[in-house]
Design a protein around this motif. Structure first.
Motif, PDB file in Angstrom:
ATOM      1  N   LYS A 147      -1.213 -11.179  -2.772  1.00  0.00           N
ATOM      2  CA  LYS A 147      -1.503 -12.606  -2.972  1.00  0.00           C
ATOM      3  C   LYS A 147      -0.462 -13.491  -2.291  1.00  0.00           C
ATOM      4  O   LYS A 147      -0.811 -14.518  -1.709  1.00  0.00           O
ATOM      5  CB  LYS A 147      -1.595 -12.918  -4.466  1.00  0.00           C
ATOM      6  CG  LYS A 147      -2.869 -12.376  -5.080  1.00  0.00           C
ATOM      7  CD  LYS A 147      -3.056 -12.841  -6.499  1.00  0.00           C
ATOM      8  CE  LYS A 147      -4.388 -12.317  -7.008  1.00  0.00           C
ATOM      9  NZ  LYS A 147      -4.791 -12.987  -8.221  1.00  0.00           N
ATOM     10  N   THR A 175      -0.466  -6.354  -6.420  1.00  0.00           N
ATOM     11  CA  THR A 175      -1.271  -7.581  -6.444  1.00  0.00           C
ATOM     12  C   THR A 175      -0.459  -8.775  -5.970  1.00  0.00           C
ATOM     13  O   THR A 175      -0.931  -9.590  -5.173  1.00  0.00           O
ATOM     14  CB  THR A 175      -1.808  -7.840  -7.877  1.00  0.00           C
ATOM     15  OG1 THR A 175      -2.621  -6.739  -8.269  1.00  0.00           O
ATOM     16  CG2 THR A 175      -2.603  -9.126  -7.945  1.00  0.00           C
ATOM     17  N   LYS A 224      -1.031 -14.016   1.380  1.00  0.00           N
ATOM     18  CA  LYS A 224      -2.157 -14.891   1.725  1.00  0.00           C
ATOM     19  C   LYS A 224      -1.817 -16.371   1.588  1.00  0.00           C
ATOM     20  O   LYS A 224      -2.584 -17.214   2.012  1.00  0.00           O
ATOM     21  CB  LYS A 224      -3.360 -14.565   0.839  1.00  0.00           C
ATOM     22  CG  LYS A 224      -3.962 -13.213   1.107  1.00  0.00           C
ATOM     23  CD  LYS A 224      -5.134 -12.950   0.189  1.00  0.00           C
ATOM     24  CE  LYS A 224      -5.704 -11.568   0.406  1.00  0.00           C
ATOM     25  NZ  LYS A 224      -6.806 -11.290  -0.517  1.00  0.00           N
ATOM     26  N   ILE A 250       0.845 -17.575  -9.814  1.00  0.00           N
ATOM     27  CA  ILE A 250       0.251 -16.328  -9.311  1.00  0.00           C
ATOM     28  C   ILE A 250       0.754 -15.136 -10.124  1.00  0.00           C
ATOM     29  O   ILE A 250      -0.021 -14.235 -10.475  1.00  0.00           O
ATOM     30  CB  ILE A 250       0.564 -16.159  -7.801  1.00  0.00           C
ATOM     31  CG1 ILE A 250      -0.202 -17.214  -7.001  1.00  0.00           C
ATOM     32  CG2 ILE A 250       0.225 -14.745  -7.328  1.00  0.00           C
ATOM     33  CD1 ILE A 250       0.204 -17.300  -5.530  1.00  0.00           C
TER      34      ILE A 250
END
Length: 183
Positions: free
Chosen positions: A173, A169, A176, A116
């Motif tokens: 992320k 960001t 989630k 990620i």
């Protein structure tokens, strides 16, 4: 109390205070003459392996330097502290490199987190990172694991925005994903 003893105490106290001020002034001149950085440079100040400050130099004074970090905090470091510090000046070369980090819970999926992070860095339009220079280092600390990553931009001004965007960001992320927990 005897005047001589009182005078000696006052002189000793004044000497102690003046010594710290004089050390700051002396190292202020050392920094001014050696010029390890200038106003606007992106620097990381380390003492041993501990990062004291990382950000843009906004002031080089006779007593201290001021650095604005990527959270827009102003960090003031007395010049005398700089004697025992390492200065990493990212503006000595072309482009700007900034090492940022996130701390994760020990139970987090590190491989997924690295993926990620890499994707967030590579997808940012102002990031100059390539597959070859996107390295992520994992360290363990009390309470979790720290993933350090490098963000490369064209200049100091865009570096702040890019690093802030990437961190935002990553937080979104990671929130989630069930098997990654920020600490």
């Amino acid at each position: 109390m005897d005047k001589t003893i009182l005078t000696a105490i006052i002189v000793a106290a004044a000497s102690f205070v003046m010594q710290k001020t004089l050390n700051n002034i002396i190292y202020g001149f050392v920094i001014w003459f050696t010029r390890p950085f200038k106003k606007g440079d992106k620097v990381t100040i380390k003492q041993l392996s501990h990062v004291i400050a990382s950000g843009n130099v906004i002031r080089r004074g006779i007593l201290h330097i001021s650095i604005k970090d990527y959270n827009r905090n102003v960090i003031i470091i007395p010049n005398s502290i700089m004697e025992s510090c390492t200065v990493i000046n990212s503006d000595y070369n072309s482009g700007v490199n900034y090492i940022n980090s996130v701390k994760l819970d020990f139970n987090s999926d590190i491989d997924k987190a690295k993926s990620i992070i890499k994707e967030a860095i590579m997808s940012h339009p102002l990031s100059e990172n390539t597959e070859e220079n996107t390295h992520i280092i994992c360290k363990t600390e009390v309470g979790g694991m720290v993933l350090e990553y490098n963000v490369r931009t064209s200049d100091t001004n865009t570096s702040f925005d890019v690093c802030s965007d990437i961190m935002e960001t990553l937080v979104k992320k990671f929130q989630k994903v069930d098997d990654i927990t920020l600490v």
